[in-house]
Design an enzyme around this catalytic site. Structure first.
Site, short mmCIF file in Angstrom:
data_model
loop_
_atom_site.label_atom_id
_atom_site.label_comp_id
_atom_site.label_asym_id
_atom_site.label_seq_id
_atom_site.Cartn_x
_atom_site.Cartn_y
_atom_site.Cartn_z
N SER A 15 33.13 38.48 47.47
CA SER A 15 32.21 39.52 47.02
C SER A 15 31.25 38.95 45.99
O SER A 15 31.46 37.84 45.47
CB SER A 15 32.96 40.71 46.41
OG SER A 15 33.65 40.31 45.23
N ASP A 36 39.65 33.84 47.86
CA ASP A 36 39.58 35.10 47.11
C ASP A 36 40.96 35.73 47.05
O ASP A 36 41.75 35.57 47.98
CB ASP A 36 38.59 36.06 47.79
CG ASP A 36 38.04 37.10 46.84
OD1 ASP A 36 36.85 37.00 46.46
OD2 ASP A 36 38.78 38.02 46.45
N ASP A 64 45.44 32.87 44.56
CA ASP A 64 45.38 33.21 43.14
C ASP A 64 44.99 31.94 42.40
O ASP A 64 45.75 30.97 42.38
CB ASP A 64 46.75 33.73 42.68
CG ASP A 64 46.81 34.00 41.18
OD1 ASP A 64 45.80 33.79 40.48
OD2 ASP A 64 47.88 34.42 40.70
N SER A 154 28.71 32.48 31.73
CA SER A 154 27.99 33.74 31.51
C SER A 154 27.13 33.58 30.26
O SER A 154 27.45 32.76 29.38
CB SER A 154 28.97 34.90 31.31
OG SER A 154 28.32 36.04 30.79
N TYR A 167 36.23 37.74 26.83
CA TYR A 167 35.31 37.28 27.89
C TYR A 167 34.44 36.13 27.37
O TYR A 167 34.29 35.11 28.05
CB TYR A 167 34.45 38.45 28.35
CG TYR A 167 33.57 38.13 29.54
CD1 TYR A 167 34.12 37.87 30.79
CD2 TYR A 167 32.18 38.09 29.42
CE1 TYR A 167 33.33 37.58 31.89
CE2 TYR A 167 31.38 37.82 30.50
CZ TYR A 167 31.95 37.55 31.74
OH TYR A 167 31.15 37.26 32.81
N PHE A 200 23.29 40.62 36.83
CA PHE A 200 23.02 40.52 38.26
C PHE A 200 23.47 41.78 38.99
O PHE A 200 24.41 42.47 38.56
CB PHE A 200 23.73 39.29 38.85
CG PHE A 200 22.93 38.03 38.74
CD1 PHE A 200 22.32 37.49 39.85
CD2 PHE A 200 22.77 37.40 37.51
CE1 PHE A 200 21.55 36.33 39.75
CE2 PHE A 200 22.00 36.26 37.39
CZ PHE A 200 21.39 35.72 38.51
#
Length: 261
Positions: A15, A36, A64, A154, A167, A200
Site C-alpha cells: 500500500s 508486507d 514481519d 520522514s 516517530y 503525501f
C-alpha cells in the site's frame, strides 16, 4: 545500476508509497517482490503487477520486518522466484503520536515508544543486514556495484511535531545510520540512500477529513498540494539508476518545514 531485469525487494509494498514504488520498478522492467505484513494487500499488488507486466514479474512475500526469521523467509521466497535481489526499497513503517506526559501528568507508556522504534528503526536495520549479506556475494556490475538500498525516513526526523518523539526518534535513527552504512558497505559495492518524505496522499492520509487534508496541503510552500506517491517512487527509482548517489538523505517535501503542531 540499470533497473531493467533486476530483482527488487519492496517492503511495505502492499500500500501507499511502497505500492507506488513496486509498480514503478515493475514499469521500468524489474522483477518485484512485494513484502508486507498484510498478505491480502501484498497478493493484490503482486497480482495486478503480473497482470499488467506479465506473469512472474511480481511475487507476494508476507512477512514481519522486525523478525529475522520471517524476513529471511520472505527474502528466500523472493530469490527462489526472481533470483538474488540487487535492489532493496525499504518503505515499511508505522506512525504514532503521543505526548510524553498525558493531561493528568502521567508518563507515556514505554511500550508505545519501543514499538515504533522497533518497527521503524530496528526493522530497517534488519532488512539492510539481511539484504546486504545476500547481495555482497553477487558478481559486481559496472563500477564494481553489486546493489543499492533505499530507506524511508520522514521530515519528522528533522522537525518533528508535538507528540512525535517516538516517530521522530525512529526516523532520525534511519537518517543517522545512512552514511555509516554506506561507508560500511562501500567495500562490497552496495550503495545506501534515504528519502525523507513530507506530506503525501497515502491511504492513511486520505482517511482524514477533506478540510484537514486541504489545511495540510496549504502548509506546503510549493507545489501547494500533497505529494503524489508516484513522485516518491520516481525518486527512489532514480537513486537506483544514478550510480553516484550514495550516503545521502534527500528531503522530498515541497520545501515544507513542519510547525510545532
Amino acid at each position: 545500476m540499470q533497473i531493467q531485469g533486476q530483482a527488487a525487494l519492496v517492503t511495505g509494498g502492499g500500500s501507499g508509497l511502497g505500492e507506488a514504488t513496486a509498480r514503478e520498478l515493475a514499469r521500468l522492467g524489474a522483477k518485484v517482490a512485494v513484502l508486507d505484513m498484510n498478505q491480502a494487500n501484498a497478493e493484490k499488488v503482486a497480482a495486478e503487477i503480473g497482470a499488467e507486466h506479465g506473469n512472474g514479474r511480481a511475487v507476494a512475500c508476507p512477512c514481519d520486518i522486525t523478525s529475522a526469521d520471517s524476513l529471511q523467509a520472505a527474502i528466500d521466497r523472493a530469490a527462489a522466484a526472481h533470483g538474488p535481489a540487487r535492489i532493496l526499497m525499504h518503505v515499511a513503517g508505522i506512525g504514532a503520536a503521543r505526548r510524553i506526559l498525558g493531561k493528568d501528568g502521567s508518563p507515556a507508556p514505554l511500550e508505545d515508544f519501543v514499538k515504533v522504534v522497533n518497527v521503524n528503526l530496528v526493522g530497517s536495520y534488519n532488512a539492510a543486514r539481511l539484504f546486504a549479506a545476500a547481495c555482497a556475494g553477487l558478481e559486481p556490475l559496472e563500477d564494481g556495484e553489486r546493489g543499492v538500498m533505499v530507506f524511508t525516513a520522514s521530515v519528522a526526523a528533522f522537525d518533528g511535531q508535538v507528540g512525535q518523539q517516538a516517530y521522530s526518534a525512529s526516523k532520525g535513527g534511519v537518517v543517522g545510520m545512512t552514511l555509516p552504512m554506506a561507508r560500511d558497505l562501500a567495500q562490497h559495492g552496495i550503495r545506501v540512500c534515504t528519502i525523507a518524505p513530507g506530506l503525501f496522499a497515502t491511504p492513511l492520509m486520505k482517511t482524514l477529513p477533506e478540510p484537514v487534508q486541504a489545511s495540510l496541503a496549504a502548509s506546503i510552500p510549493f507545489p501547494q498540494r500533497l505529494g503524489h506517491p508516484e513522485e516518491f517512487a520516481q525518486l527512489a527509482s532514480h537513486i537506483v539508476s544514478n550510480g553516484h548517489l550514495n550516503g545521502e538523505v534527500i528531503r522530498l517535501d515541497g520545501a515544507l518545514r513542519m510547525a510545532p503542531r
